[in-house]
Write a protein that holds these residues in place. Structure first.
Motif, PDB file in Angstrom:
ATOM      1  N   MET A   1      19.012 -18.117  -7.170  1.00 26.13           N
ATOM      2  CA  MET A   1      18.680 -17.029  -6.247  1.00 26.13           C
ATOM      3  C   MET A   1      19.357 -15.727  -6.679  1.00 26.13           C
ATOM      4  N   LEU A   2      20.602 -15.822  -7.121  1.00 24.37           N
ATOM      5  CA  LEU A   2      21.351 -14.632  -7.517  1.00 24.37           C
ATOM      6  C   LEU A   2      20.614 -13.836  -8.592  1.00 24.37           C
ATOM      7  N   VAL A   3      20.119 -14.513  -9.621  1.00 22.88           N
ATOM      8  CA  VAL A   3      19.478 -13.773 -10.712  1.00 22.88           C
ATOM      9  C   VAL A   3      18.135 -13.199 -10.283  1.00 22.88           C
ATOM     10  N   VAL A   4      17.434 -13.874  -9.377  1.00 26.99           N
ATOM     11  CA  VAL A   4      16.180 -13.311  -8.868  1.00 26.99           C
ATOM     12  C   VAL A   4      16.463 -12.004  -8.131  1.00 26.99           C
ATOM     13  N   TYR A   5      17.430 -12.036  -7.205  1.00 21.45           N
ATOM     14  CA  TYR A   5      17.754 -10.838  -6.444  1.00 21.45           C
ATOM     15  C   TYR A   5      18.279  -9.720  -7.344  1.00 21.45           C
ATOM     16  N   ALA A   6      19.186 -10.065  -8.257  1.00 20.15           N
ATOM     17  CA  ALA A   6      19.792  -9.037  -9.110  1.00 20.15           C
ATOM     18  C   ALA A   6      18.753  -8.402 -10.026  1.00 20.15           C
ATOM     19  N   ASN A   7      17.861  -9.203 -10.570  1.00 23.13           N
ATOM     20  CA  ASN A   7      16.836  -8.666 -11.452  1.00 23.13           C
ATOM     21  C   ASN A   7      15.866  -7.780 -10.673  1.00 23.13           C
ATOM     22  N   TRP A   8      15.446  -8.267  -9.493  1.00 18.89           N
ATOM     23  CA  TRP A   8      14.501  -7.478  -8.702  1.00 18.89           C
ATOM     24  C   TRP A   8      15.152  -6.175  -8.242  1.00 18.89           C
ATOM     25  N   SER A   9      16.429  -6.217  -7.890  1.00 14.28           N
ATOM     26  CA  SER A   9      17.145  -5.002  -7.502  1.00 14.28           C
ATOM     27  C   SER A   9      17.181  -4.007  -8.658  1.00 14.28           C
ATOM     28  N   TYR A  10      17.394  -4.505  -9.861  1.00 13.37           N
ATOM     29  CA  TYR A  10      17.421  -3.610 -11.016  1.00 13.37           C
ATOM     30  C   TYR A  10      16.051  -2.968 -11.227  1.00 13.37           C
ATOM     31  N   LEU A  11      14.995  -3.771 -11.123  1.00 10.92           N
ATOM     32  CA  LEU A  11      13.651  -3.232 -11.309  1.00 10.92           C
ATOM     33  C   LEU A  11      13.340  -2.156 -10.271  1.00 10.92           C
ATOM     34  N   LYS A  12      13.782  -2.365  -9.050  1.00  6.83           N
ATOM     35  CA  LYS A  12      13.462  -1.433  -7.979  1.00  6.83           C
ATOM     36  C   LYS A  12      14.356  -0.198  -7.961  1.00  6.83           C
ATOM     37  N   ASN A  13      15.612  -0.351  -8.384  1.00  6.41           N
ATOM     38  CA  ASN A  13      16.590   0.718  -8.165  1.00  6.41           C
ATOM     39  C   ASN A  13      17.101   1.403  -9.416  1.00  6.41           C
ATOM     40  N   ARG A  14      17.011   0.740 -10.579  1.00  5.14           N
ATOM     41  CA  ARG A  14      17.685   1.303 -11.747  1.00  5.14           C
ATOM     42  C   ARG A  14      16.825   1.394 -13.000  1.00  5.14           C
TER      43      ARG A  14
ATOM     44  N   ASN B   1       9.929   2.453 -13.764  1.00  6.54           N
ATOM     45  CA  ASN B   1       9.644   1.329 -12.871  1.00  6.54           C
ATOM     46  C   ASN B   1       8.396   1.546 -12.018  1.00  6.54           C
ATOM     47  N   ALA B   2       7.462   2.319 -12.516  1.00  2.46           N
ATOM     48  CA  ALA B   2       6.242   2.597 -11.746  1.00  2.46           C
ATOM     49  C   ALA B   2       5.522   1.312 -11.350  1.00  2.46           C
ATOM     50  N   LYS B   3       5.578   0.295 -12.199  1.00  2.00           N
ATOM     51  CA  LYS B   3       4.899  -0.978 -11.927  1.00  2.00           C
ATOM     52  C   LYS B   3       5.464  -1.679 -10.701  1.00  2.00           C
ATOM     53  N   PHE B   4       6.712  -1.375 -10.358  1.00  2.00           N
ATOM     54  CA  PHE B   4       7.401  -2.126  -9.307  1.00  2.00           C
ATOM     55  C   PHE B   4       7.630  -1.322  -8.030  1.00  2.00           C
ATOM     56  N   ARG B   5       7.314  -0.027  -8.039  1.00  2.00           N
ATOM     57  CA  ARG B   5       7.655   0.818  -6.891  1.00  2.00           C
ATOM     58  C   ARG B   5       6.934   0.398  -5.626  1.00  2.00           C
ATOM     59  N   ASP B   6       5.700  -0.065  -5.765  1.00  2.00           N
ATOM     60  CA  ASP B   6       4.937  -0.452  -4.576  1.00  2.00           C
ATOM     61  C   ASP B   6       4.799  -1.968  -4.454  1.00  2.00           C
ATOM     62  N   ARG B   7       5.817  -2.680  -4.926  1.00  2.00           N
ATOM     63  CA  ARG B   7       5.832  -4.130  -4.802  1.00  2.00           C
ATOM     64  C   ARG B   7       7.077  -4.570  -4.029  1.00  2.00           C
ATOM     65  N   SER B   8       6.961  -5.682  -3.317  1.00  3.65           N
ATOM     66  CA  SER B   8       8.105  -6.238  -2.592  1.00  3.65           C
ATOM     67  C   SER B   8       8.151  -7.740  -2.796  1.00  3.65           C
ATOM     68  N   LEU B   9       9.343  -8.293  -2.694  1.00  5.08           N
ATOM     69  CA  LEU B   9       9.480  -9.743  -2.798  1.00  5.08           C
ATOM     70  C   LEU B   9       8.760 -10.398  -1.631  1.00  5.08           C
ATOM     71  N   GLU B  10       7.862 -11.304  -1.936  1.00  6.18           N
ATOM     72  CA  GLU B  10       7.107 -12.017  -0.910  1.00  6.18           C
ATOM     73  C   GLU B  10       7.699 -13.384  -0.634  1.00  6.18           C
TER      74      GLU B  10
ATOM     75  N   ASP C   1       0.815  -1.216   0.000  1.00  6.77           N
ATOM     76  CA  ASP C   1       0.000   0.000   0.000  1.00  6.77           C
ATOM     77  C   ASP C   1       0.843   1.259   0.000  1.00  6.77           C
ATOM     78  N   ARG C   2       2.145   1.097  -0.216  1.00  2.00           N
ATOM     79  CA  ARG C   2       3.042   2.242  -0.259  1.00  2.00           C
ATOM     80  C   ARG C   2       4.280   1.871  -1.066  1.00  2.00           C
ATOM     81  N   ARG C   3       5.084   2.848  -1.360  1.00  2.00           N
ATOM     82  CA  ARG C   3       6.337   2.609  -2.069  1.00  2.00           C
ATOM     83  C   ARG C   3       7.304   1.850  -1.166  1.00  2.00           C
ATOM     84  N   THR C   4       7.976   0.850  -1.703  1.00  2.00           N
ATOM     85  CA  THR C   4       8.893   0.030  -0.918  1.00  2.00           C
ATOM     86  C   THR C   4      10.285   0.060  -1.549  1.00  2.00           C
ATOM     87  N   SER C   5      11.262  -0.346  -0.775  1.00  2.00           N
ATOM     88  CA  SER C   5      12.642  -0.358  -1.256  1.00  2.00           C
ATOM     89  C   SER C   5      13.193  -1.779  -1.230  1.00  2.00           C
TER      90      SER C   5
END
Length: 621
Positions: free
Chosen positions: A413-426, A430-439, A364-368
């Protein structure tokens, strides 16, 4: 003959000399694991389970234990750990950093983020009095730091070697006698154990995880693929109604996989003794027969030897058969070996890989999310703009599925984290991903292929294409010949480091597989069920999904009952008791539908659909 895969595990060792003491504690034996998880997947290769801080980028709760200090002294603390991103970033500090405290005092050095192999790393020094001391592991990152063991030494200049991770014992494990021992608690093993028990056999079922179901458990989260209750023996697979899930889908919330139904299914059978979580560590044989399998409780190290006249390898890796000296193979045969058009011209070691599945949630909010930049470089054009990843996220197709299993999982695991980090940070947009977090991200490998044990018959493409009828036809396979290979686009962007798979579904008519594929050709009392049965690589593409492997297990349990009643071998069932097996397959081992409770009367995907193409789904394992 005894064939060991690992040495005996020691969980507390104190060696006292005139002026020095070493105290060893295995991490899996900590009093409290806190938020750390116990990972036993790689015991066959590294010799021990370990604790892993799988926090998806958020530090997990501390793990701690009490140790007995034999003498006053100045102690150096050593930790056996591994910088898990080092295969891809050998010159950089890795993400798996953690620290150690003793009696509430944090030691000086960070561990887990340097080095390039499992090794002892120095955490610091502390003065201790004789008596009890509290040792705590503090995760710093949530990115899968790992601890195998901790050693406190008061010996000046002492540096531990790998021999300090395992200590041999002369004590023989207690032997328990059964009629039938099934190793592997996935769908195939579950069905084999219950089918045999319903034939009156006292059966041991060994599962090395705390939950049953293998790839269908909440730890891996793959739905039951394939179709049951079809073909020549439509009663086969009815037992899957007793524990099968009511909702389909891969990489869904844990509740979808209904672990409690699987547990109830096994525990309701009075003749099944469940050993969980126990890992098989050795096999003893005499001539061409297995006499016993020794298993080890993954937290306490307690060992038990299971003896029986009959065994079933449902490990997926063919481990029991391999250790016993059974004939086996791995990789792809050449096209000429069995005349298979789908096989490569030249034999090779390429296999279908393992999946580390994952999904995110909307907040319900922007996440990092922390910057995670190891081993792979993404760009706006190569990142995967997805909110979940399932079967296509597949690694290890060019590696050894047993020896390299940890590396295969770690790269997943490495590629999941690296890809998600790119979506969130770079990612620029990335509006689609700003309010999403890895569950959820799996840390248990979802394997597709490993060793295949060879039986009196090897199923091949020609059998399926031509609909060859065998007198010992048994369970029916309905999945396509579904052979995964590196996704060409992914391989083009990440040559040698691809992490996604593709497939071409070659649809088949449902085919009844020979019973002779379910027992070893050279180990007289060994059955197998699951992805390690006697098939070519091409044929594995159709039999490997879980409703199909469940029916394999059901047939194996029936055949074990025939062996028990007639004092014969698995081969003897084929040679002298085939009519009895056919009668049992006609009846099925499942409870009659009218005896099932309302929530078990369905059989999702269990019935043959009218159009062959409708049999298939790409959500597979």
């Amino acid at each position: 003959m005894i064939r060991n895969t690992i040495s005996a595990l020691s969980f507390m060792l104190a060696v006292c000399g005139a002026s020095a003491t070493e105290v060893l504690v295995q991490a899996e034996a900590f009093d409290s694991h806190g938020g750390w998880s116990l990972d036993q997947q790689f015991m066959d290769h590294m010799g021990s389970p370990y604790l892993i801080a799988h926090g998806l980028g958020k530090p997990v709760e501390d793990a701690s234990t009490t140790v007995d200090i034999p003498e006053d002294g100045r102690y150096t603390a050593w930790v056996r750990t591994y910088n898990w991103t080092s295969p891809w970033e050998p010159q950089r500090k890795g993400p798996g950093a953690f620290m150690v405290s003793v009696n509430g005092r944090r030691l000086a050095s960070t561990v887990g983020d340097t080095g390039s192999a499992w090794e002892w790393q120095r955490a610091g020094e502390v003065s201790l009095k004789k008596g009890s001391a509290r040792v705590t592991l503090h995760d710093l990152t949530g990115f899968d730091g790992r601890c195998d063991a901790l050693l406190l030494s008061s010996t000046p200049g002492f540096v531990p070697t790998d021999s300090y991770t395992e200590t041999a014992t002369l004590e023989m494990p207690v032997t328990q006698q059964f009629d039938f021992v099934v190793v592997g608690g996935g769908i195939a093993g579950m069905c084999a154990a219950v089918s045999a028990a319903r034939q009156g056999l006292r059966t041991a079922l060994v599962n090395d995880r705390p939950v049953l179901g293998g790839c269908n458990s909440s730890e891996v989260r793959v739905h039951l693929g394939g179709h049951s209750e079809i073909g020549l023996y439509p009663a086969l697979g009815r037992m899957i109604r007793e524990f099968g899930h009511s909702r389909q889908g891969n990489a869904r919330p844990a509740s979808y996989y209904e672990d409690e139904k699987k547990d109830s299914f096994i525990r309701a059978e009075k003749l099944v003794t469940l050993f969980a979580p126990y890992h098989a560590v050795s096999v003893d044989t005499a001539g061409n027969s297995i006499k016993g399998v020794t298993i080890c409780e993954t937290s306490t190290g307690e060992k038990v030897r299971l003896a029986a006249p009959l065994f079933a390898d449902c490990t997926g890796d063919g481990s029991i058969g391999c250790w016993a000296g059974a004939d086996w193979t791995v990789g792809r045969e050449s096209r000429d070996t069995y005349g298979e058009p789908l096989a490569p011209v030249t034999a090779d070691s390429l296999i279908m890989g393992a999946s580390v599945q994952w999904y995110s949630k909307k907040d319900d909010r922007r996440t990092s999310f922390p910057v995670f930049d190891y081993g792979i470089t993404f760009s706006d054009s190569t990142c995967q703009r997805l909110t979940m990843g399932e079967w296509k996220w597949e690694t290890g197709m060019r590696l050894d599925p047993v020896k390299d299993a940890e590396k295969i999982r770690d790269y997943g695991m490495l590629v999941v984290y690296a890809n998600w980090s790119y979506l969130k940070n770079r990612l620029a947009d990335n509006a689609k991903f700003r309010d999403r977090s890895l569950e959820w991200v799996a840390y248990v490998n979802g394997k597709r292929e490993s060793r295949r044990l060879l039986g009196d018959y090897i199923l091949k493409q020609d059998d399926i294409d031509k609909g060859v009828t065998h007198e010992d036809a048994s369970f029916t396979t309905s999945w396509s010949i579904d052979l995964h290979f590196p996704d060409p686009e992914n391989a083009r962007h990440f040559p040698g480091r691809e992490f996604k798979a593709a497939t071409n579904h070659v649809y088949i008519h449902p085919y009844a597989v020979p019973y002779r594929c379910l027992y070893s050709r050279n180990i007289d009392n060994l059955f197998m069920a699951g992805r390690c049965i006697s098939v070519s690589h091409v044929a594995l593409g159709t039999v490997r999904v879980m409703r199909t492997t469940g029916m394999m297990g059901e047939v194996v349990g029936m055949a074990a009952g025939i062996c028990h009643r007639n004092a014969t071998t698995p081969r003897g069932v084929y040679q002298r008791h085939l009519p009895e097996l056919k009668q049992l397959m006609t009846q099925g081992a499942g409870r009659p539908a009218d005896e099932l409770p309302d929530n078990q009367k369905f059989n999702l995907s269990g019935k043959l659909l009218p159009a062959p193409r409708a049999l298939q789904s790409c959500d597979d394992k």
